[in-house]
Design a protein around this motif. Structure first.
Motif, PDB file in Angstrom:
ATOM      1  N   GLU A 312      17.848  17.368 -31.106  1.00  0.00           N
ATOM      2  CA  GLU A 312      19.017  18.242 -31.175  1.00  0.00           C
ATOM      3  C   GLU A 312      20.290  17.586 -30.624  1.00  0.00           C
ATOM      4  O   GLU A 312      21.379  17.766 -31.152  1.00  0.00           O
ATOM      5  CB  GLU A 312      18.736  19.533 -30.404  1.00  0.00           C
ATOM      6  N   CYS A 313      20.141  16.806 -29.570  1.00  0.00           N
ATOM      7  CA  CYS A 313      21.303  16.198 -28.930  1.00  0.00           C
ATOM      8  C   CYS A 313      21.815  15.014 -29.755  1.00  0.00           C
ATOM      9  O   CYS A 313      21.047  14.134 -30.126  1.00  0.00           O
ATOM     10  CB  CYS A 313      20.891  15.734 -27.529  1.00  0.00           C
ATOM     11  N   ILE A 314      23.118  14.991 -30.027  1.00  0.00           N
ATOM     12  CA  ILE A 314      23.679  13.908 -30.852  1.00  0.00           C
ATOM     13  C   ILE A 314      24.394  12.858 -29.990  1.00  0.00           C
ATOM     14  O   ILE A 314      25.243  12.106 -30.475  1.00  0.00           O
ATOM     15  CB  ILE A 314      24.643  14.454 -31.933  1.00  0.00           C
ATOM     16  N   SER A 315      24.013  12.796 -28.704  1.00  0.00           N
ATOM     17  CA  SER A 315      24.743  11.878 -27.827  1.00  0.00           C
ATOM     18  C   SER A 315      24.609  10.420 -28.278  1.00  0.00           C
ATOM     19  O   SER A 315      25.512   9.619 -28.051  1.00  0.00           O
ATOM     20  CB  SER A 315      24.283  12.036 -26.386  1.00  0.00           C
ATOM     21  N   LEU A 317      24.787   9.340 -31.292  1.00  0.00           N
ATOM     22  CA  LEU A 317      25.859   9.110 -32.275  1.00  0.00           C
ATOM     23  C   LEU A 317      27.210   9.039 -31.580  1.00  0.00           C
ATOM     24  O   LEU A 317      28.091   8.266 -31.970  1.00  0.00           O
ATOM     25  CB  LEU A 317      25.868  10.236 -33.326  1.00  0.00           C
ATOM     26  N   ILE A 318      27.363   9.861 -30.517  1.00  0.00           N
ATOM     27  CA  ILE A 318      28.635   9.835 -29.765  1.00  0.00           C
ATOM     28  C   ILE A 318      28.807   8.470 -29.105  1.00  0.00           C
ATOM     29  O   ILE A 318      29.885   7.866 -29.173  1.00  0.00           O
ATOM     30  CB  ILE A 318      28.661  10.968 -28.718  1.00  0.00           C
ATOM     31  N   MET A 319      27.728   7.961 -28.515  1.00  0.00           N
ATOM     32  CA  MET A 319      27.829   6.680 -27.794  1.00  0.00           C
ATOM     33  C   MET A 319      27.929   5.474 -28.738  1.00  0.00           C
ATOM     34  O   MET A 319      28.188   4.373 -28.297  1.00  0.00           O
ATOM     35  CB  MET A 319      26.638   6.520 -26.848  1.00  0.00           C
ATOM     36  N   ASP A 327      32.048  17.595 -31.962  1.00  0.00           N
ATOM     37  CA  ASP A 327      31.306  17.684 -33.236  1.00  0.00           C
ATOM     38  C   ASP A 327      29.909  18.263 -33.031  1.00  0.00           C
ATOM     39  O   ASP A 327      29.231  18.607 -34.003  1.00  0.00           O
ATOM     40  CB  ASP A 327      31.130  16.287 -33.875  1.00  0.00           C
ATOM     41  N   CYS A 328      29.449  18.326 -31.777  1.00  0.00           N
ATOM     42  CA  CYS A 328      28.079  18.777 -31.524  1.00  0.00           C
ATOM     43  C   CYS A 328      28.009  20.302 -31.560  1.00  0.00           C
ATOM     44  O   CYS A 328      28.727  20.979 -30.817  1.00  0.00           O
ATOM     45  CB  CYS A 328      27.594  18.267 -30.169  1.00  0.00           C
ATOM     46  N   PRO A 329      27.150  20.882 -32.418  1.00  0.00           N
ATOM     47  CA  PRO A 329      27.069  22.341 -32.523  1.00  0.00           C
ATOM     48  C   PRO A 329      26.656  23.012 -31.217  1.00  0.00           C
ATOM     49  O   PRO A 329      26.979  24.182 -30.999  1.00  0.00           O
ATOM     50  CB  PRO A 329      25.985  22.576 -33.594  1.00  0.00           C
ATOM     51  N   ALA A 330      25.974  22.272 -30.339  1.00  0.00           N
ATOM     52  CA  ALA A 330      25.507  22.891 -29.089  1.00  0.00           C
ATOM     53  C   ALA A 330      26.558  22.823 -27.981  1.00  0.00           C
ATOM     54  O   ALA A 330      26.403  23.471 -26.944  1.00  0.00           O
ATOM     55  CB  ALA A 330      24.233  22.196 -28.628  1.00  0.00           C
ATOM     56  N   PHE A 331      27.630  22.071 -28.201  1.00  0.00           N
ATOM     57  CA  PHE A 331      28.627  21.838 -27.142  1.00  0.00           C
ATOM     58  C   PHE A 331      29.209  23.151 -26.614  1.00  0.00           C
ATOM     59  O   PHE A 331      29.731  23.970 -27.373  1.00  0.00           O
ATOM     60  CB  PHE A 331      29.766  20.952 -27.673  1.00  0.00           C
ATOM     61  N   GLY A 332      29.108  23.318 -25.305  1.00  0.00           N
ATOM     62  CA  GLY A 332      29.761  24.467 -24.655  1.00  0.00           C
ATOM     63  C   GLY A 332      29.073  25.798 -24.891  1.00  0.00           C
ATOM     64  O   GLY A 332      29.498  26.815 -24.354  1.00  0.00           O
ATOM     65  N   PRO A 340      22.191  21.580 -19.440  1.00  0.00           N
ATOM     66  CA  PRO A 340      22.420  20.415 -20.301  1.00  0.00           C
ATOM     67  C   PRO A 340      21.237  20.127 -21.235  1.00  0.00           C
ATOM     68  O   PRO A 340      20.088  20.201 -20.820  1.00  0.00           O
ATOM     69  CB  PRO A 340      22.578  19.279 -19.289  1.00  0.00           C
ATOM     70  N   LEU A 341      21.547  19.813 -22.478  1.00  0.00           N
ATOM     71  CA  LEU A 341      20.497  19.392 -23.411  1.00  0.00           C
ATOM     72  C   LEU A 341      20.427  17.870 -23.462  1.00  0.00           C
ATOM     73  O   LEU A 341      19.453  17.305 -23.946  1.00  0.00           O
ATOM     74  CB  LEU A 341      20.787  19.919 -24.816  1.00  0.00           C
ATOM     75  N   GLY A 342      21.488  17.219 -23.017  1.00  0.00           N
ATOM     76  CA  GLY A 342      21.510  15.762 -23.079  1.00  0.00           C
ATOM     77  C   GLY A 342      22.192  15.168 -21.856  1.00  0.00           C
ATOM     78  O   GLY A 342      22.921  15.859 -21.139  1.00  0.00           O
ATOM     79  N   THR A 344      24.585  13.067 -21.640  1.00  0.00           N
ATOM     80  CA  THR A 344      26.048  12.915 -21.673  1.00  0.00           C
ATOM     81  C   THR A 344      26.754  14.173 -21.158  1.00  0.00           C
ATOM     82  O   THR A 344      27.945  14.151 -20.882  1.00  0.00           O
ATOM     83  CB  THR A 344      26.558  12.593 -23.092  1.00  0.00           C
ATOM     84  N   MET A 345      26.015  15.282 -21.033  1.00  0.00           N
ATOM     85  CA  MET A 345      26.588  16.493 -20.428  1.00  0.00           C
ATOM     86  C   MET A 345      26.291  16.539 -18.929  1.00  0.00           C
ATOM     87  O   MET A 345      27.000  17.191 -18.172  1.00  0.00           O
ATOM     88  CB  MET A 345      26.027  17.743 -21.120  1.00  0.00           C
ATOM     89  N   VAL A 346      25.251  15.820 -18.494  1.00  0.00           N
ATOM     90  CA  VAL A 346      24.866  15.844 -17.078  1.00  0.00           C
ATOM     91  C   VAL A 346      25.725  14.892 -16.262  1.00  0.00           C
ATOM     92  O   VAL A 346      26.223  15.219 -15.192  1.00  0.00           O
ATOM     93  CB  VAL A 346      23.388  15.391 -16.900  1.00  0.00           C
ATOM     94  N   ALA A 351      30.465  11.464 -21.834  1.00  0.00           N
ATOM     95  CA  ALA A 351      31.567  11.887 -22.706  1.00  0.00           C
ATOM     96  C   ALA A 351      31.570  13.409 -22.873  1.00  0.00           C
ATOM     97  O   ALA A 351      32.632  14.045 -22.851  1.00  0.00           O
ATOM     98  CB  ALA A 351      31.442  11.199 -24.064  1.00  0.00           C
ATOM     99  N   CYS A 352      30.389  14.016 -23.034  1.00  0.00           N
ATOM    100  CA  CYS A 352      30.353  15.470 -23.235  1.00  0.00           C
ATOM    101  C   CYS A 352      30.855  16.192 -21.987  1.00  0.00           C
ATOM    102  O   CYS A 352      31.582  17.181 -22.086  1.00  0.00           O
ATOM    103  CB  CYS A 352      28.936  15.928 -23.590  1.00  0.00           C
ATOM    104  N   ALA A 353      30.476  15.690 -20.813  1.00  0.00           N
ATOM    105  CA  ALA A 353      30.945  16.301 -19.566  1.00  0.00           C
ATOM    106  C   ALA A 353      32.460  16.189 -19.457  1.00  0.00           C
ATOM    107  O   ALA A 353      33.136  17.118 -19.003  1.00  0.00           O
ATOM    108  CB  ALA A 353      30.278  15.626 -18.371  1.00  0.00           C
TER     109      ALA A 353
HETATM  110  S1  SF4 Z   1      24.806  16.414 -24.364  1.00  0.00           S
HETATM  111 FE1  SF4 Z   1      24.933  18.469 -25.223  1.00  0.00          FE
HETATM  112  S2  SF4 Z   1      26.992  18.636 -26.144  1.00  0.00           S
HETATM  113 FE2  SF4 Z   1      26.549  16.462 -25.790  1.00  0.00          FE
HETATM  114  S3  SF4 Z   1      25.685  15.759 -27.723  1.00  0.00           S
HETATM  115 FE3  SF4 Z   1      23.938  16.320 -26.427  1.00  0.00          FE
HETATM  116  S4  SF4 Z   1      23.525  18.458 -26.962  1.00  0.00           S
HETATM  117 FE4  SF4 Z   1      25.561  17.997 -27.744  1.00  0.00          FE
END
Ligand code: SF4
Length: 366
Positions: A312-315, A317-319, A327-332, A340-342, A344-346, A351-353
């Protein structure tokens, strides 16, 4: 400039942005490699100061974000063993493994401790001869010298109850892997200044040459980053692909030779898996043969643990600069710093954080 404030001066930033507008004649995509730079870019709105078409994408330069799920699982497995004191930097505790995190292990009563240096873990091992003390050694070239020093000290003191769970990664092979990908959109890199403080700039030259890509070693303050972007865009506009050093106040071309020698003494280059990206050949460090007794994976028999990552986490692709956090549907929604699902949010460098902290308000009004 001598003082920090001068590197955050708004007038200086506007001047650099104006210079950039004069230099840039077409769109370019640049990647900042380091998570610290990503945070500065989003926090200070540097990306919004750039001329239209000059895009910054975020690279794999956050050590917490690229530590693979299976290493987190190994860490949890070791931390749950009887008699173990598991030591880590604080930001690793909430990174999700495939089933829980180190904080949950701590909450379950296991001895998981936050330390501020691997040398603290060596001291703990000396003070607790009847316990096994393990330090979670993650990070790039920047943290490798301190971890190498910890092993050297444990060796000198004859400590048998100290070990490292090693998940070190190296920047140049990651750049090589990104550039070798057909999907890469990156036309120039801002390389991480602190990594180059240790390693110098030489190892970037073959990459700049081979992929015809400008690499500008860049600092972390707003004016550093704007100047790094200006230097990279100037190269692109002039058809040059060189290694330049914007961060000369800290980075010497040869780097820190004693630190490099210490790294080479204790570690050797090895293949390494990156969270969200997969295995990159010769992109990590592992303990050399004379120091393998300090390898926690062998000591605790967890080397064979492997895990697939949740999709589910697209981190990843972000990195790789292919997507952005928004672009991530789960963001926020399903993914926040509290849930956190990934990684990059922790991570404080993820970047997500960064987007969650500084851009969410903007995003929610659009
Ligand atoms: S950390 Fe969360 S917001 Fe960032 S890509 Fe993964 S699922 Fe999406």
């Amino acid at each position: 400039m001598k003082y920090l404030d001068e590197y955050r001066d708004a007038a200086g930033a506007k001047k650099l942005a104006a210079q950039l507008r004069r230099v840039a004649t077409r769109p370019w995509t640049l990647m900042e490699v380091c998570g610290g730079q990503t945070h500065a870019i989003i926090k200070f709105g540097i990306d919004e100061l750039l001329p239209p078409g000059i895009e910054l994408v975020h690279g794999p330069g956050c050590p917490v974000c690229v530590t693979p799920v299976e290493i987190i699982d190994k860490a949890i497995e070791i931390a749950r063993r009887r008699g173990v004191i598991f030591c880590s930097f604080g930001d690793m505790l909430r990174v999700p493994g495939s089933n829980g995190d180190l904080l949950s292990a701590k909450a379950d009563g296991h001895d998981v401790r936050i330390v501020y240096s691997p040398l603290d873990a060596v001291r703990l091992a000396a003070a607790n001869p009847d316990r096994e003390v393990v330090f979670f050694a993650v990070g790039f070239e920047t943290t490798a010298p301190a971890n190498a020093m910890a092993v050297a000290q444990a060796h000198q003191r004859g400590l048998k109850n100290f070990s490292l769970l090693v998940s070190h990664v190296l920047v140049p092979p990651a750049i090589e892997s990104l550039m070798a990908s057909q999907r890469s959109r990156v036309q120039a890199f801002l390389a991480a200044g602190h990594v180059c403080t240790i390693m110098g700039v030489e190892e970037y030259k073959p990459l700049a040459e081979r992929f015809r890509v400008p690499i500008v070693v860049t600092g972390f303050e707003p004016l550093d980053i704007l100047q790094g972007v200006l230097m990279a865009v100037t190269q692109l506009e002039e058809g040059r692909a060189e290694v330049e050093n914007q961060y000369a106040r800290s980075v010497r071309p040869e780097g820190n030779r004693p630190a490099q020698a210490l790294i080479r003494e204790i570690f050797e280059v090895a293949d390494r898996k990156w969270r969200g990206i997969g295995e990159i050949p010769r992109s990590g460090l592992r303990l050399r043969e004379p120091y393998r007794m300090y390898d926690a994976e062998s000591k605790f028999g967890v080397a064979s643990i492997t895990r697939e990552e949740a999709t589910e986490c697209i981190s990843g692709l972000i990195m790789q600069g292919l997507k952005k956090p928004l672009d991530c549907p789960a963001f926020g929604t399903r993914c926040t710093p509290e849930t956190p699902l990934g990684a990059t949010m922790v991570s404080s460098e993820g970047a997500c954080a960064a987007y969650y902290r500084y851009r969410r308000a903007v995003n929610s009004t659009t």
